[in-house]
Motif scaffolding. Structure first.
Motif, PDB file in Angstrom:
ATOM      1  N   SER A  26       0.807  -1.207   0.000  1.00 41.15           N
ATOM      2  CA  SER A  26       0.000   0.000   0.000  1.00 41.15           C
ATOM      3  C   SER A  26       0.847   1.266   0.000  1.00 41.15           C
ATOM      4  N   THR A  45       3.933  -1.315 -17.258  1.00 39.24           N
ATOM      5  CA  THR A  45       2.493  -1.185 -17.481  1.00 39.24           C
ATOM      6  C   THR A  45       2.192   0.208 -18.025  1.00 39.24           C
ATOM      7  N   GLY A  47      -0.407   3.060 -19.843  1.00 37.75           N
ATOM      8  CA  GLY A  47      -1.773   3.497 -20.078  1.00 37.75           C
ATOM      9  C   GLY A  47      -1.877   3.988 -21.506  1.00 37.75           C
ATOM     10  N   ILE A  90      -3.013  -1.044 -20.411  1.00 39.85           N
ATOM     11  CA  ILE A  90      -4.296  -0.800 -19.771  1.00 39.85           C
ATOM     12  C   ILE A  90      -4.952   0.387 -20.469  1.00 39.85           C
ATOM     13  N   VAL A  92      -6.947   3.668 -21.184  1.00 39.90           N
ATOM     14  CA  VAL A  92      -7.268   4.906 -20.476  1.00 39.90           C
ATOM     15  C   VAL A  92      -8.006   5.842 -21.423  1.00 39.90           C
ATOM     16  N   THR A  96      -9.511   9.667 -17.537  1.00 37.39           N
ATOM     17  CA  THR A  96      -9.105   8.663 -16.534  1.00 37.39           C
ATOM     18  C   THR A  96      -7.594   8.474 -16.431  1.00 37.39           C
ATOM     19  N   ARG A  97      -6.854   8.922 -17.432  1.00 36.78           N
ATOM     20  CA  ARG A  97      -5.419   8.600 -17.465  1.00 36.78           C
ATOM     21  C   ARG A  97      -4.633   9.175 -16.281  1.00 36.78           C
ATOM     22  N   MET A 100      -5.532   7.304 -12.918  1.00 37.30           N
ATOM     23  CA  MET A 100      -4.985   5.944 -12.942  1.00 37.30           C
ATOM     24  C   MET A 100      -3.477   5.943 -12.703  1.00 37.30           C
ATOM     25  N   ASN A 103      -2.973   6.693  -8.978  1.00 36.27           N
ATOM     26  CA  ASN A 103      -3.374   5.555  -8.142  1.00 36.27           C
ATOM     27  C   ASN A 103      -2.412   4.380  -8.253  1.00 36.27           C
ATOM     28  N   ASN A 105      -2.143   2.443 -10.929  1.00 36.94           N
ATOM     29  CA  ASN A 105      -2.662   1.400 -11.817  1.00 36.94           C
ATOM     30  C   ASN A 105      -1.774   1.211 -13.038  1.00 36.94           C
ATOM     31  N   ILE A 106      -1.082   2.264 -13.418  1.00 43.17           N
ATOM     32  CA  ILE A 106      -0.175   2.221 -14.571  1.00 43.17           C
ATOM     33  C   ILE A 106       1.140   2.889 -14.183  1.00 43.17           C
ATOM     34  N   ASP A 107       2.205   2.534 -14.897  1.00 40.25           N
ATOM     35  CA  ASP A 107       3.521   3.112 -14.621  1.00 40.25           C
ATOM     36  C   ASP A 107       3.720   4.423 -15.364  1.00 40.25           C
TER      37      ASP A 107
END
Length: 278
Positions: A26, A45, A47, A90, A92, A96-97, A100, A103, A105-107
């Motif tokens: 986390s 990863t 986006g 992923i 986007v 949203t990019r 994300m 957060n 979710n993507i590098d």
């Protein structure tokens, strides 16, 4: 009794280990070294867009996203991490990019994202990988030939939520009305249905839309420079440095030019020299 105590001790140790692992997982993005993690996993990863022809578009036949940015991301991944490295994608959108990325979710974002001063307050950008410029897409025969016509006729211009294109139009055509849609597919549908006289965004994106929709054309030249950069969190300096090195190497070894030609060779009026500017 001793056996029970040992069992309880083992259980407590497992719980403690779980808490530690969870705490590590986390850890906020700002405290992670994304490049180091990617080197260990041999995976980056990305986006990417899935609704933008030529850059990133979902192929419904095989379910894969394809385009210039997808191929460039694959080449960058191998250049940065080795030939056996893999690029993960992923989907986007313009809206949203950024969340994300923040957060975790993507590098990194490689999704027709313009490097602007406002965005640099939140993220850092790589060197430019595609030098775009904002333009207009209109129906052939339209009275709208440039952004000044939109202002004079008080027409409606269509854009996409999360893009800075509509804001740019407002500066040069304050009399124009604005309608923002969720993505480019919806914006194109709105243009076809007459909800607006022009659709505005970067010319690279508009070229792709004109290829798919022969009855529409890019017009008016470019009125704002829109250099695309790869966006990453501001604290990921090692990742940014590695990305810039890889971009330079791909330009030097000819891979970049090959990818640019692969995706844009059949686009009428496309300027290779302009697009490749750094």
């Amino acid at each position: 009794m001793k056996k029970l105590i040992r069992s309880l001790g083992l259980l407590l140790s497992l719980v403690a280990l779980t808490v530690i692992v969870s705490a590590c997982g986390s850890k906020p993005l700002s405290e992670r070294n994304v490049y180091q993690t990617d080197k260990q996993s041999k995976t980056i990863t990305w986006g990417v867009k899935a609704d933008t022809r030529l850059f990133g578009l979902l192929d419904t036949k095989d379910g894969k996203i394809k385009g210039f940015e997808v191929d460039l991301a694959k080449a960058l991944t191998k250049q940065m991490l080795g030939k056996d490295a893999k690029a993960k994608f992923i989907q986007v959108t313009s809206s949203t990019r950024m969340p994300m990325l923040k957060n975790g979710n993507i590098d990194a974002i490689i999704a027709t994202m313009t490097n602007t001063p406002e965005r640099r307050k939140q993220v850092t950008f790589s060197n430019t990988y595609f030098y775009a410029g904002q333009s207009l897409l209109v129906k052939r025969g339209s009275s709208i030939k440039n952004v000044k016509d939109l202002n004079r006729e008080k027409g409606t211009v269509l854009g996409v939520v999360g893009s800075d294109s509509v804001e740019n139009v407002a500066k040069v055509a304050p009399n124009a009305k604005v309608l923002q849609l969720t993505d480019y597919a919806q914006a194109m549908t709105a243009l076809k249905s007459g909800q607006g006289q022009a659709l505005t965004t970067d010319n690279g994106i508009l070229y792709g839309m004109s290829v798919q929709n022969p009855g529409y054309e890019v017009t008016g030249g470019t009125f704002v420079s829109e250099p695309y950069g790869i966006a990453m969190d501001k604290n990921q300096t090692p990742f940014r440095n590695a990305t810039n090195r890889a971009l330079t190497e791909l330009r030097d070894n000819g891979t970049y030019d090959k990818l640019l030609h692969k995706w844009f060779h059949n686009v009428k009026g496309f300027d290779y020299k302009e697009a490749a500017k750094e």
